[in-house]
Write an enzyme that holds these catalytic residues in place. Structure first.
Site, short mmCIF file in Angstrom:
data_model
loop_
_atom_site.label_atom_id
_atom_site.label_comp_id
_atom_site.label_asym_id
_atom_site.label_seq_id
_atom_site.Cartn_x
_atom_site.Cartn_y
_atom_site.Cartn_z
N GLU A 161 0.82 -1.21 0.00
CA GLU A 161 0.00 0.00 0.00
C GLU A 161 0.85 1.26 0.00
OE1 GLU A 161 -3.87 1.82 0.35
OE2 GLU A 161 -3.20 -0.19 -0.16
N ASP A 162 1.92 1.26 0.81
CA ASP A 162 2.61 2.51 1.11
C ASP A 162 3.92 2.73 0.35
OD1 ASP A 162 0.66 3.10 2.87
OD2 ASP A 162 1.76 2.50 4.66
#
Ligand code: MN
Length: 747
Positions: free
Chosen positions: A96-97
């Protein structure tokens, strides 16, 4: 095929010395609580996670990598499932990051880890989504459980660490996360038997949502600690001597419920903290295992009851019949010194591990899991069943049912053949009937409980034997919805009611059409709706339905159309009085709202120009914990923090939430609704009105009373200035002879 991915050679990643120590600690925790540990895999994941997050910071300013490491440590220590979970936890935020791709993780750690990380990425995206409703979140969560149970286990750890470090987030986000946690994650963690995690999730959420009340409970616990500890010591001493003398290996300690449980019990039973007697509780954990362990539990029980008199109605044997989340223990309440009640729990170390860490511990103690796992399997079956049924009619209903199936407490019911069934607390013979078979549920007309006829709404008790009586002519009755509690019963009954309703609507529409034709009138769809509204139906459908079922005569519709076309309004006069009452109520409410407008501080500033309205779903009054919701057309709506709509607003539309405070303002009145219950006796209504209007000089806006079989139930709408005023009314009402309960209720 080889990929050019230099970062994947973990040996190349330089980790600061302090993080080397952290890695060693994590590995030590894994060795201690996991059955087998692939240390190399954990090292690789650690370095990879470290590298991936090397430039990221948390809201607190800390290095981001501290978060996945902390989550992995919770997974290792408190869930103790396996090393794959620890690795997945270390990598759970990378896709996600960071620029990391799932493909990279798949190449390096294989499909299982990649799928778990993928699952975590997906449910993470959903829980922050604003477009999707709460129900959609729940379904995504369930989907993740159905694919790999480790996804949801890691999610619990993730949520727990986020809560532990929540202080650096803005207040609104805190409220959102806390209510989502209480609403969904804590009950779900309980369902998986992760009691230690569940307790901490609840306590932190309570601290955020109701800081004052949280501190109140903590304070009273501290104040009475010395006294309680002393008592527990006196209680334990003789017992300890006996157990040691008999050669038992054991640990014995006082135990207290978590803050949230105490708070909830105080709320639901309307009691002071001193009155909640299971504050005094001890737990005995025996070292012996297996069959001997089980026998020892019973021997210890017998020794305790030699020393202290047991209260038989409080005895529970969760060893022979475990809870569906696998929990096993003997519970008994005895009278200790000075006649005080003490709850004692007796279990083995293995049972204790399962009680604290639930489903995960099952896998650690593989032997003899059949009985314990049955409940969990039923639950997962139910999850799959829901998933196959992809369009729940109503989102809220769906979420309610989901929560219901995270049973807080369960009862055990016998069939006439002596088979055992697990049902949620408050289940009725109708729930039981649907559980046995849909056809039996659809046609049940009565029930025999322990050989005697009982009403279908009867609340079953553990140990009841239930026999259902059916009739082919019977069909589900809408009234059943008022008392059934299981998903299966609710959905089948609702389906049948909807089907019946649909047929009635068709019939009603047809009947009306014929009547109008015969009268030579033509009314288009739009006007149909308008006339229906004038006749006090919420919509045309409802009118068709009532015509179809014979509740409303289509002739009256024809009459109304004719009179309207003549421009006359005579027949509306009949209900004028009732209408007048309703209008007065609304006028009053509006005037109260307008007058109260300047009494709010929004985001710390006093506003006089903003239109605020008080949400009718929870009727907030000054003193309540409230928040503001910026609505599309009606300005800011004020809701109570514990309004039943609050979780969905806070969760789904956090950007529309503003914090509001009450400022002092006198002479503004708010409507509040109370429900009063008690024994029906002559003069009770006049006692109530006297207390409220004469003694307390409070205006009663309406009072309705119902009584049946000597039981009295009243609903009172009165106007109060603030919460302390309302509390005075409640306190005073409670003191009336024969009144057993006074509750504030919404709507
Ligand atoms: Mn995370």
């Amino acid at each position: 095929m080889l990929r050019a991915s230099p970062i994947l050679s973990h040996a190349d990643v330089q980790v600061e010395p302090e993080f080397e120590t952290v890695l060693d600690d994590l590995l030590a925790a894994c060795r201690q609580s996991l059955r087998s540990v692939d240390e190399d895999m954990i090292r690789r994941a650690f370095r990879l996670g470290y590298w991936a997050h090397r430039n990221d910071r948390r809201a607190s300013g800390e290095r981001f990598i501290t978060h996945p490491i902390a989550v992995a440590a919770i997974v290792a220590r408190d869930i103790g499932f396996d090393d794959v979970s620890v690795v997945s936890a270390l990598l759970h935020d990378t896709v996600e990051d960071t620029e990391f791709s799932l493909g990279l993780i798949r190449d390096e750690f294989g499909d299982t880890v990649a799928n778990i990380v993928d699952g975590l990425t997906k449910i993470r995206g959903v829980s922050w989504s604003r477009e999707l409703g709460q129900a959609e979140n729940v379904r995504k969560l369930m989907l993740s459980m159905a694919t790999d149970i480790r996804v949801i286990l890691i999610k619990f750890a993730d949520r727990l660490h986020n809560l532990r470090t929540i202080e650096s987030l803005p207040k609104q986000k805190q409220l959102k996360i806390a209510s989502e946690t209480l609403d969904l994650f804590a009950p779900l963690a309980h369902r998986f038997g992760l009691n230690a995690i569940k307790a901490e999730l609840e306590d932190i959420s309570l601290k955020i949502l109701h800081p004052e009340e949280y501190r109140g409970v903590v304070h009273s616990l501290q104040a009475s600690k010395v006294e309680r500890d002393g008592y527990v010591r006196r209680f334990i001493e003789p017992l300890q001597a006996r157990l040691e003398g008999d050669g038992f290996g054991f640990e014995m300690a006082g135990r207290s419920k978590n803050i949230y449980s105490i708070w909830r019990k105080m709320k639901s039973q309307d009691k002071l903290i001193e009155e909640i007697y299971d504050l005094l509780a001890i737990r005995i954990v025996l070292k012996s295992a297996g069959k001997k362990g089980k026998e020892d539990c019973w021997r210890v029980y017998s020794i305790i009851t030699d020393l202290y008199k047991p209260l038989p109605e409080r005895f529970r044997d969760f060893i022979s019949v475990p809870k569906s989340n696998g929990y096993q223990s003997l519970h008994t309440t005895v009278l200790g010194p000075e006649g005080r009640r003490v709850e004692v729990q007796i279990r083995t170390e293995e049972m204790h591990a399962i009680a604290e860490r639930g489903v995960a511990a099952h896998w650690k103690y593989k032997e003899a899991v059949s009985d314990r796992d049955r409940g969990m399997e039923q639950f997962l079956d139910w999850v799959r069943d829901i998933l196959e049924n992809p369009s729940p009619e109503q989102a809220t209903e769906f979420v309610k049912e989901f929560r219901l199936n995270l049973y807080d407490e369960e009862i055990y019911i016998f069939t006439p053949q002596g088979d055992l069934m697990t049902l949620p607390r408050h289940a009725t013979p109708v729930d039981f009937a649907f559980q046995v078979h849909t056809e039996i549920g659809m046609h049940c007309i009565g029930a025999k409980v322990n050989g005697r006829m009982a009403p279908l709404s009867y609340k079953l008790q553990s140990g009841d034997q239930v026999e259902i009586i059916t009739s082919k002519k019977q069909t589900p009755n809408p009234d059943w919805m008022k008392f059934v509690v299981t998903h299966k019963a609710r959905s089948r009954i609702r389906h049948s009611i909807n089907e019946k309703r649909r047929r009635s609507i068709e019939l009603g529409r047809e009947t009306l059409r014929k009547k109008l034709d015969r009268a030579g009138l033509k009314v288009d769809e739009q006007n149909l709706g308008r006339v229906a509204n004038r006749l006090k139906f919420p919509n045309a459908q409802q009118m068709f339905y009532e015509i179809g079922t014979g509740l409303f005569d289509a002739k009256d519709f024809v009459k109304s159309v004719r009179s309207a076309s003549r421009g006359r309004r005579e027949e509306e006069g009949a209900s004028a009085e009732q209408e007048g009452l309703r209008l007065r109520y609304e006028d009053f409410r509006d005037s109260a709202q307008i007058a109260a407008r300047p009494a709010l501080e929004i985001d710390g500033e006093l506003h006089t120009d903003i239109v605020t309205r008080y949400a009718p779903c929870c009727n907030p009054i000054p003193g309540d914990d409230v928040f503001g919701y910026v609505s599309r057309s009606e300005g800011i709506k004020i809701h109570r923090v514990n309004c039943r709509n609050a979780p969905s607003l806070l969760v789904n539309q956090p950007d529309r939430i503003v914090s509001v405070e009450w400022s002092r303002q006198k002479d503004v009145h708010f409507l509040s609704c109370l429900r009063v219950m008690g024994e029906d006796r002559v003069g009770i209504v006049s006692d109530i009105t006297t207390v409220i209007s004469k003694n307390l000089k409070t205006n009663i806006r309406s009072i309705t009373v119902d009584s049946e079989d000597g039981v009295f139930e009243g609903q009172i709408v009165c106007s109060v200035t603030d919460l302390s005023h309302l509390r005075r009314v409640i306190e005073r009402l409670k003191r009336i002879d024969g009144i057993h309960g006074v509750y504030r209720f919404e709507e």
